[in-house]
Write an enzyme that holds these catalytic residues in place. Sequence first.
Site, mmCIF file in Angstrom:
data_model
loop_
_atom_site.group_PDB
_atom_site.id
_atom_site.type_symbol
_atom_site.label_atom_id
_atom_site.label_comp_id
_atom_site.label_asym_id
_atom_site.label_seq_id
_atom_site.Cartn_x
_atom_site.Cartn_y
_atom_site.Cartn_z
ATOM 1 C CB CYS A 1 -6.787 -7.586 2.204
ATOM 2 S SG CYS A 1 -5.347 -6.648 1.701
ATOM 3 N NE ARG B 1 1.419 -10.667 1.983
ATOM 4 C CZ ARG B 1 1.371 -9.345 2.082
ATOM 5 N NH1 ARG B 1 1.456 -8.782 3.261
ATOM 6 N NH2 ARG B 1 1.228 -8.586 1.020
ATOM 7 C CB THR C 1 -6.789 -2.315 6.981
ATOM 8 O OG1 THR C 1 -6.708 -2.024 5.592
ATOM 9 C CG2 THR C 1 -8.182 -2.808 7.333
ATOM 10 C CB VAL D 1 -0.928 0.003 1.239
ATOM 11 C CG1 VAL D 1 -1.639 1.333 1.387
ATOM 12 C CG2 VAL D 1 -1.929 -1.132 1.144
ATOM 13 C CE LYS E 1 -5.717 -9.627 -7.275
ATOM 14 N NZ LYS E 1 -6.403 -8.398 -6.883
#
Length: 434
Positions: free
Chosen positions: A260, A327, A121, A11, A320
Amino acid sequence: MNISLVGAGHVGLVTGACFADLGNQVVMVDHDTKKIASLTQGRLPFYEPGLEELVHRGVAEQRLRFTPSIREAVEHGLLIFICVGTPSRPNGEADLSAVERVCRDIAKHLRSYRLIVEKSTVPVETGAWIKRTMRSLVRKGVSWDVASNPEFLREGSAIQDFLQPDRIVLGVESPRAKQLLLELYKPLKAPVVITDIKSAELIKHASNSFLAMKISYINAIAQLCDRVGADILKVAEGMGLDQRIGRAFLDAGAGYGGSCFPKDVAAFVRIAEKHGVDFPLLKAAALINTAQRTLLVNRITEHLRGVRNKVIGILGLAYKPNTDDLRDAPSVDVIRTLQKHGARILAFDPKAMAQANGLFTGVTFCRDVYETARGADCLVIMTEWNEFKELDFARIKRSMRQPLIIDGRNIYDPVALRRLGFRYVGIGRGDAGD
Ligand code: UGA
């Protein structure tokens, strides 16, 4: 504008490089001095499409620099973004120790007004905690503000997500903080939601949890499709055309992974519990997601009549496509379980091989899809990389011991593959009993 970012993870680095590209003067700090040294030499710690170019451009044009010194970052940035990690504790709660350390460091070095922006987050009410810490540690007479500006970047398309966001969320509590953030984001011309800090914090966790829930919902429907012989792709299409539902995040398969969703769902359940709210909906989403991994292993086992001494080729390891991130990737659980039951694993991923090397033992890493298929009893698709979509299936079939494809991401046409002589098993394609 002069801005600093603390934490050069995914991020932080994407945000910093994008802000620099928009013409801001950006300083990035990280306590990992090795990471800072390699970034200074232009080497990135992970793969993200387009990011390397952006970092190189920012550095070459002197809008982006890296430092191990938090003091330097605090002196430089009128806005200081906190982008450090908030991993899960064993009970699911977010571990805020890095956020806490950074706040103390910022407070210690503050000499004139700064806006401290939470981007990591964090659970709702972390902003209030940061304010209390600042109040107790910042020297008298120095003013500051705290704001929350959650990020909605997806790995693999983070730069595009940054530059063309659906929305920008600003949790602000002073006109000055609001004006600074609005000015910073003005070039993006995106819809802006302005609210208080707690609501902004909640928007982030509520959004990620909702998306995770959507994935688990479609995965539960996929199980039903398999039982009754329906096709999940058509069901998702039919549902998704309803604008109130939308087609996004209705792809059934191996389920969600990454740094996430699993962590944020667990943390959100804990936050709710802490405030006396039970959240069975989210607990079920997490359970369904874990069950998808077991379901894949069961399908492989069933179709191979046991996996002991069978050779299984795994296509895709990253959680993905377009990332090298492993992770909480579904592939990790699936491979380890198959190994435990005596299978021999061949694996290939277009980007995550280096990461995978350090993570698995006893896996044979292959150079490409065809090497992974050679001598395999079955091929399992774990990540829907584009390069897996169009293959020389005749060549693959010739080289496999058994022509069995377990498609954990539903990227192939069952009819076409069956016509080529494969046994094809997808997720929710109505073929559990194939
Ligand atoms: C997610 C959110 O989408 C971002 O908005 C957010 O900023 C980010 O988390 C974060 O909190 O930092 P990310 O984890 O990078 O982004 O990736 P997603 O594209 O959301 O995919 C998450 C997982 O869900 C992947 O494992 C993906 O394969 C899976 N997924 C996604 C499905 O199984 N089905 C779908 O339909 C969509």
